[in-house]
Design an enzyme around this catalytic site. Sequence first.
Site, mmCIF file in Angstrom:
data_model
loop_
_atom_site.group_PDB
_atom_site.id
_atom_site.type_symbol
_atom_site.label_atom_id
_atom_site.label_comp_id
_atom_site.label_asym_id
_atom_site.label_seq_id
_atom_site.Cartn_x
_atom_site.Cartn_y
_atom_site.Cartn_z
ATOM 1 N N VAL A 55 0.830 -1.201 0.000
ATOM 2 C CA VAL A 55 0.000 0.000 0.000
ATOM 3 C C VAL A 55 0.870 1.258 0.000
ATOM 4 O O VAL A 55 0.722 2.127 -0.859
ATOM 5 C CB VAL A 55 -0.953 -0.001 1.220
ATOM 6 N N ASP A 80 10.837 2.666 5.822
ATOM 7 C CA ASP A 80 10.492 1.327 6.289
ATOM 8 C C ASP A 80 11.623 0.830 7.179
ATOM 9 O O ASP A 80 12.776 1.243 7.006
ATOM 10 C CB ASP A 80 10.317 0.386 5.084
ATOM 11 N N PHE A 130 -8.376 1.626 -0.662
ATOM 12 C CA PHE A 130 -9.259 0.651 -1.301
ATOM 13 C C PHE A 130 -8.635 -0.016 -2.525
ATOM 14 O O PHE A 130 -9.320 -0.722 -3.256
ATOM 15 C CB PHE A 130 -10.580 1.325 -1.703
ATOM 16 N N CYS A 154 -5.963 -9.528 3.035
ATOM 17 C CA CYS A 154 -6.913 -8.670 3.760
ATOM 18 C C CYS A 154 -8.298 -9.228 4.022
ATOM 19 O O CYS A 154 -8.822 -9.023 5.112
ATOM 20 C CB CYS A 154 -7.004 -7.328 3.056
ATOM 21 N N LYS A 204 -4.190 -13.997 -6.882
ATOM 22 C CA LYS A 204 -4.935 -13.555 -8.064
ATOM 23 C C LYS A 204 -3.901 -13.238 -9.128
ATOM 24 O O LYS A 204 -2.697 -13.231 -8.835
ATOM 25 C CB LYS A 204 -5.806 -12.332 -7.749
ATOM 26 N N ARG A 211 -10.708 -21.605 -11.474
ATOM 27 C CA ARG A 211 -11.025 -20.211 -11.815
ATOM 28 C C ARG A 211 -11.990 -20.123 -12.987
ATOM 29 O O ARG A 211 -12.237 -19.012 -13.478
ATOM 30 C CB ARG A 211 -9.734 -19.464 -12.177
HETATM 31 P P1 NAD Z 1 3.036 -4.988 3.808
HETATM 32 O O1 NAD Z 1 3.364 -6.068 4.752
HETATM 33 O O2 NAD Z 1 3.227 -5.184 2.348
HETATM 34 O O3 NAD Z 1 3.855 -3.650 4.201
HETATM 35 C C1 NAD Z 1 3.929 -3.148 5.489
HETATM 36 C C2 NAD Z 1 5.321 -2.555 5.670
HETATM 37 O O4 NAD Z 1 5.380 -1.868 6.925
HETATM 38 C C3 NAD Z 1 6.435 -3.583 5.697
HETATM 39 O O5 NAD Z 1 7.379 -3.308 4.671
HETATM 40 C C4 NAD Z 1 7.052 -3.442 7.104
HETATM 41 O O6 NAD Z 1 8.450 -3.661 7.128
HETATM 42 C C5 NAD Z 1 6.708 -2.014 7.445
HETATM 43 N N1 NAD Z 1 6.735 -1.715 8.875
HETATM 44 C C6 NAD Z 1 6.211 -2.442 9.901
HETATM 45 N N2 NAD Z 1 6.435 -1.821 11.072
HETATM 46 C C7 NAD Z 1 7.105 -0.668 10.798
HETATM 47 C C8 NAD Z 1 7.604 0.403 11.595
HETATM 48 N N3 NAD Z 1 7.429 0.409 12.911
HETATM 49 N N4 NAD Z 1 8.258 1.408 10.972
HETATM 50 C C9 NAD Z 1 8.436 1.413 9.624
HETATM 51 N N5 NAD Z 1 7.971 0.422 8.812
HETATM 52 C C10 NAD Z 1 7.309 -0.601 9.397
HETATM 53 O O7 NAD Z 1 1.523 -4.586 4.117
HETATM 54 P P2 NAD Z 1 0.488 -3.943 3.086
HETATM 55 O O8 NAD Z 1 -0.091 -5.016 2.239
HETATM 56 O O9 NAD Z 1 1.093 -2.750 2.466
HETATM 57 O O10 NAD Z 1 -0.660 -3.492 4.096
HETATM 58 C C11 NAD Z 1 -0.482 -2.383 4.952
HETATM 59 C C12 NAD Z 1 -1.835 -2.019 5.541
HETATM 60 O O11 NAD Z 1 -2.723 -1.620 4.478
HETATM 61 C C13 NAD Z 1 -2.544 -3.167 6.240
HETATM 62 O O12 NAD Z 1 -3.255 -2.644 7.333
HETATM 63 C C14 NAD Z 1 -3.513 -3.689 5.187
HETATM 64 O O13 NAD Z 1 -4.654 -4.272 5.782
HETATM 65 C C15 NAD Z 1 -3.905 -2.426 4.470
HETATM 66 N N6 NAD Z 1 -4.313 -2.604 3.069
HETATM 67 C C16 NAD Z 1 -3.651 -3.471 2.241
HETATM 68 C C17 NAD Z 1 -4.023 -3.580 0.904
HETATM 69 C C18 NAD Z 1 -3.331 -4.523 -0.043
HETATM 70 O O14 NAD Z 1 -3.782 -4.661 -1.167
HETATM 71 N N7 NAD Z 1 -2.257 -5.201 0.344
HETATM 72 C C19 NAD Z 1 -5.050 -2.775 0.404
HETATM 73 C C20 NAD Z 1 -5.694 -1.881 1.272
HETATM 74 C C21 NAD Z 1 -5.310 -1.800 2.600
HETATM 75 C C1 UGA Z 2 -9.257 -6.406 -1.852
HETATM 76 C C2 UGA Z 2 -10.282 -5.324 -2.206
HETATM 77 O O1 UGA Z 2 -10.788 -5.595 -3.520
HETATM 78 C C3 UGA Z 2 -9.662 -3.929 -2.156
HETATM 79 O O2 UGA Z 2 -10.664 -2.948 -2.393
HETATM 80 C C4 UGA Z 2 -9.037 -3.717 -0.782
HETATM 81 O O3 UGA Z 2 -8.401 -2.464 -0.714
HETATM 82 C C5 UGA Z 2 -8.027 -4.808 -0.506
HETATM 83 O O4 UGA Z 2 -8.692 -6.103 -0.583
HETATM 84 C C6 UGA Z 2 -7.417 -4.744 0.864
HETATM 85 O O5 UGA Z 2 -7.979 -4.184 1.763
HETATM 86 O O6 UGA Z 2 -6.352 -5.348 0.961
HETATM 87 P P1 UGA Z 2 -7.279 -7.636 -3.106
HETATM 88 O O7 UGA Z 2 -7.374 -8.592 -1.967
HETATM 89 O O8 UGA Z 2 -5.956 -7.076 -3.444
HETATM 90 O O9 UGA Z 2 -8.248 -6.381 -2.850
HETATM 91 O O10 UGA Z 2 -7.850 -8.315 -4.438
HETATM 92 P P2 UGA Z 2 -9.339 -8.661 -4.939
HETATM 93 O O11 UGA Z 2 -9.427 -8.319 -6.368
HETATM 94 O O12 UGA Z 2 -10.371 -8.108 -4.049
HETATM 95 O O13 UGA Z 2 -9.370 -10.245 -4.833
HETATM 96 C C7 UGA Z 2 -9.373 -10.907 -3.581
HETATM 97 C C8 UGA Z 2 -9.586 -12.389 -3.791
HETATM 98 O O14 UGA Z 2 -10.918 -12.672 -4.228
HETATM 99 C C9 UGA Z 2 -8.655 -12.995 -4.849
HETATM 100 O O15 UGA Z 2 -8.201 -14.259 -4.413
HETATM 101 C C10 UGA Z 2 -9.560 -13.132 -6.059
HETATM 102 O O16 UGA Z 2 -9.155 -14.137 -6.945
HETATM 103 C C11 UGA Z 2 -10.884 -13.483 -5.383
HETATM 104 N N1 UGA Z 2 -12.070 -13.178 -6.211
HETATM 105 C C12 UGA Z 2 -12.331 -11.894 -6.569
HETATM 106 C C13 UGA Z 2 -12.938 -14.204 -6.570
HETATM 107 O O17 UGA Z 2 -12.721 -15.372 -6.230
HETATM 108 N N2 UGA Z 2 -14.056 -13.904 -7.301
HETATM 109 C C14 UGA Z 2 -14.345 -12.625 -7.689
HETATM 110 O O18 UGA Z 2 -15.386 -12.427 -8.345
HETATM 111 C C15 UGA Z 2 -13.466 -11.593 -7.302
#
Ligand code: NAD
Ligand code: UGA
Length: 460
Positions: free
Chosen positions: A16, A37, A162, A276, A339, A434
């Site tokens: 993110v 980081d 999102f 997530c 995915k 799928r």
């Molecule tokens: P990630 O594990 O990819 O990245 C998190 C990073 O934070 C890591 O690189 C880690 O080393 C760093 N970190 C941890 N503690 C730290 C500290 N004290 N100081 C500095 N860096 C630190 O996680 P992510 O997938 O980016 O998710 C981050 C947040 O965003 C989560 O709460 C997740 O639920 C949310 N989120 C994720 C997605 C997604 O698609 N992955 C989408 C929307 C929201």
């Molecule tokens: C999801 C949400 O779509 C994001 O809006 C949100 O920000 C994010 O979680 C988060 O909070 O981390 P993401 O998990 O990256 O995003 O990917 P998605 O496209 O939502 O797919 C999630 C899983 O559902 C995948 O395994 C995908 O293959 C599966 N999926 C998705 C299905 O099985 N069927 C579908 O119709 C859609």
Amino acid sequence: MPQFARRILCIGAGHVGGPTMSVIAARCPQYEVTVVDVNPERVRAWQSDDLPIYEPGLLEVVREARGRNLFFGTDVAAAIDRADVIFVSVNTPTKTFGEGAGKAPDLQYWEKTARTIVDASRANKIVVEKSTLPVRTAHAMERILNSNRKGIHFEVLSNPEFLAEGTAVRDLEAPDRVLVGSHETPEGAAARDVVVEIYANWVPRDRIITSNVWSAELSKLAANAFLAQRISSINSISALCEKTTADVAEVSRAIGMDERIGPRFLHSSVGFGGSCFKKDILNLVYICENYGLEEVARYWESVIRINEYQKRRFVQTMTHAMFDTVADKRIALFGFAFKKDTADTRESPAIAVARKLIEERAVVVVTDPKALANARADLADVPADRIVFEEDPYVAARGAHAIAILTEWDAYRTLDYRAIFDSMERPTFVFDGRNLLDAKALHAIGFNVFPIGKAALKHF
Ligand code: NAD
Ligand code: UGA
């Protein structure tokens, strides 16, 4: 040194923090954007052209801004001191220990970040929750931040993200909406305006919505819960389709054309994965339990239960179709990422499928165009004689009894399945987790084809 209109910092350079800040920097050259980081390897990768995460189009965005107004570093304290606005995007995984283990979010990284911000700050700052957090976390954050003895005020906002992996750049460049939650105080409103102004550089004003902090925090959990619930709903219907020879794709199409329902997230699969959905629903369930809302907790928990059932059901179908044993059979898993278009394997259904097949004593061959390194790490404990990692899908399938499609990579649509069939054992199976492939065409080649939520096409 150019004078920047604002200094923005993001703590956490993950899936993110990295893409979000890269897009802000690319769209707003007038701001200095720094991403820090604690993981130096990750930071080094962001500074190179071998980025730590795979996202289509991301490298181009990073290259546009890096060194101009986008910087990656490890000196968290110095970066905090410089910044006016601090986004916090550290990981918030499910707790694996103590009270709430397996359900509650592990807020240790979050808490540590708050303390680092207090220690390193010498002036007022806006702190923005970007990570996904339990509703009312901002309250705890404020307590820690504003208990400082330096007379500094921290205004905490919630700006949940999102974006979806695999489409992160597109989602950030043209979001459905941006949500900024703030307190209804003059300081809250002023901080909200600062963050709204950042996004307004490229997001149309009517797509930037504001709310109170708690609504913003809860909207993020609710959005993920609703999306996952749609997948579990259609997956539950897929089980019934298989019993009744209804076709889940036809059902999805028919219900999705109802404008009140809509077509997206109705694609039946082997189950949803990703870091997530499960974590955030567990988080929601835990909060509901804490407020004594047992029925609400059980309702949302069932979304996860159906997902677990779908993964289990997929392997049961495989085993049953292959004459009730897969012991010592070579099974090629096409795709390991959760995915397409990502290397991320967190909570990928492929992990559960691989492990269940190995429990049944199969020999599993994993292939994936981007996720093999993560797959190796996920299955590091599996005995070497039970697992093979192979980049080339043709080699992966050679000598196998079955292929299981676990990730919908576009490349798998256009492989030469006749050549693949010729190289495999007989009888030959495809389990399409799928519904990616043309089942009739594969059946015509000679495969026994088992899609999700549709009648199997068999030769016996
Ligand atoms: P990630 O594990 O990819 O990245 C998190 C990073 O934070 C890591 O690189 C880690 O080393 C760093 N970190 C941890 N503690 C730290 C500290 N004290 N100081 C500095 N860096 C630190 O996680 P992510 O997938 O980016 O998710 C981050 C947040 O965003 C989560 O709460 C997740 O639920 C949310 N989120 C994720 C997605 C997604 O698609 N992955 C989408 C929307 C929201
Ligand atoms: C999801 C949400 O779509 C994001 O809006 C949100 O920000 C994010 O979680 C988060 O909070 O981390 P993401 O998990 O990256 O995003 O990917 P998605 O496209 O939502 O797919 C999630 C899983 O559902 C995948 O395994 C995908 O293959 C599966 N999926 C998705 C299905 O099985 N069927 C579908 O119709 C859609």
